[in-house]
Design a protein around this motif. Sequence first.
Motif: not given
Length: 140
Positions: A96-106, A126-136
Amino acid sequence: FEYRYDEPTDQYEWVFIQKLAPTVSLDGLGYLVSLVGEFLAAGAPFYDQNGGAVHVFRRPAGTDTFQQLATLVSPNPEVDGHFGYAVAVDKDGDIAVGAPSERSYRGSVYVFARVAGPDWDIVQTFQPDVSSNAYFGWSI
């Protein structure tokens, strides 16, 4: 660097085994490392204009040294996406790999399954529908 802690009868010491160096860039290699069984996944979130990568190594049973198997990159590479900022591997080599800054930091998290030898397939994103700067994907 890989070290092993030896416990001889008269002294305790760390013994150098090897330096892990991927076949591509060292940009942030080891920012986060996950080691389970014979698999080691090392994040390099600053690789290729901070798009990121994960270098996958394997230490075959009965040996002391790791060999690089693959370099994983985001299926949606972005400048400053930081793929590999967080990483987790299991005993079968699934990652599992995180990319917290992709999609405008979502952020995004990708799950790769080892299929054979040096090959991994993406099995879930996994690309949740969250606001910018969520850093998922900041941690896994």
